[in-house]
Design a protein around this motif. Sequence first.
Motif, PDB file in Angstrom:
ATOM      1  N   ASP A  14     -64.113   5.280 -17.832  1.00  0.00           N
ATOM      2  CA  ASP A  14     -63.108   5.430 -16.794  1.00  0.00           C
ATOM      3  C   ASP A  14     -63.255   4.426 -15.672  1.00  0.00           C
ATOM      4  O   ASP A  14     -62.554   4.530 -14.684  1.00  0.00           O
ATOM      5  CB  ASP A  14     -63.087   6.819 -16.186  1.00  0.00           C
ATOM      6  CG  ASP A  14     -64.083   7.796 -16.723  1.00  0.00           C
ATOM      7  OD1 ASP A  14     -64.980   7.427 -17.448  1.00  0.00           O
ATOM      8  OD2 ASP A  14     -63.931   8.960 -16.387  1.00  0.00           O
ATOM      9  N   GLU A  36     -62.437   1.312 -13.712  1.00  0.00           N
ATOM     10  CA  GLU A  36     -61.324   0.373 -13.664  1.00  0.00           C
ATOM     11  C   GLU A  36     -61.444  -0.452 -12.397  1.00  0.00           C
ATOM     12  O   GLU A  36     -62.051  -0.029 -11.412  1.00  0.00           O
ATOM     13  CB  GLU A  36     -59.976   1.086 -13.711  1.00  0.00           C
ATOM     14  CG  GLU A  36     -59.689   1.932 -12.498  1.00  0.00           C
ATOM     15  CD  GLU A  36     -58.344   2.631 -12.567  1.00  0.00           C
ATOM     16  OE1 GLU A  36     -57.888   2.977 -13.667  1.00  0.00           O
ATOM     17  OE2 GLU A  36     -57.755   2.851 -11.499  1.00  0.00           O
ATOM     18  N   GLU A  87     -59.508  -2.799 -17.256  1.00  0.00           N
ATOM     19  CA  GLU A  87     -60.456  -1.818 -17.792  1.00  0.00           C
ATOM     20  C   GLU A  87     -61.073  -2.339 -19.079  1.00  0.00           C
ATOM     21  O   GLU A  87     -60.394  -3.001 -19.872  1.00  0.00           O
ATOM     22  CB  GLU A  87     -59.744  -0.507 -18.135  1.00  0.00           C
ATOM     23  CG  GLU A  87     -58.985   0.137 -17.012  1.00  0.00           C
ATOM     24  CD  GLU A  87     -58.120   1.274 -17.532  1.00  0.00           C
ATOM     25  OE1 GLU A  87     -58.641   2.398 -17.632  1.00  0.00           O
ATOM     26  OE2 GLU A  87     -56.949   1.008 -17.851  1.00  0.00           O
TER      27      GLU A  87
END
Length: 70
Positions: free
Chosen positions: A2, A4, A17
């Motif tokens: 997760d 980013e 990402e």
Amino acid sequence: MDDEIRLANEFSEVVVELVPTRNGARLRISVPSSGHEILLCPLELEALTWQDHDFFSRLLATPHGPEDET
């Protein structure tokens, strides 16, 4: 993953990402405002480093493709 990275200025915002795929890791670059995204493999990212700033300037001259001159 997760994690980013969001990059923005007065003209645009992109989200970057690292994503796992069946063919290895890819870098996903997305534009939240338009919904456009692309997954790039390491070789495609390397190819970007072969370009100079003039190349990107030419891409930005017609960002949505060549204009129809009819």
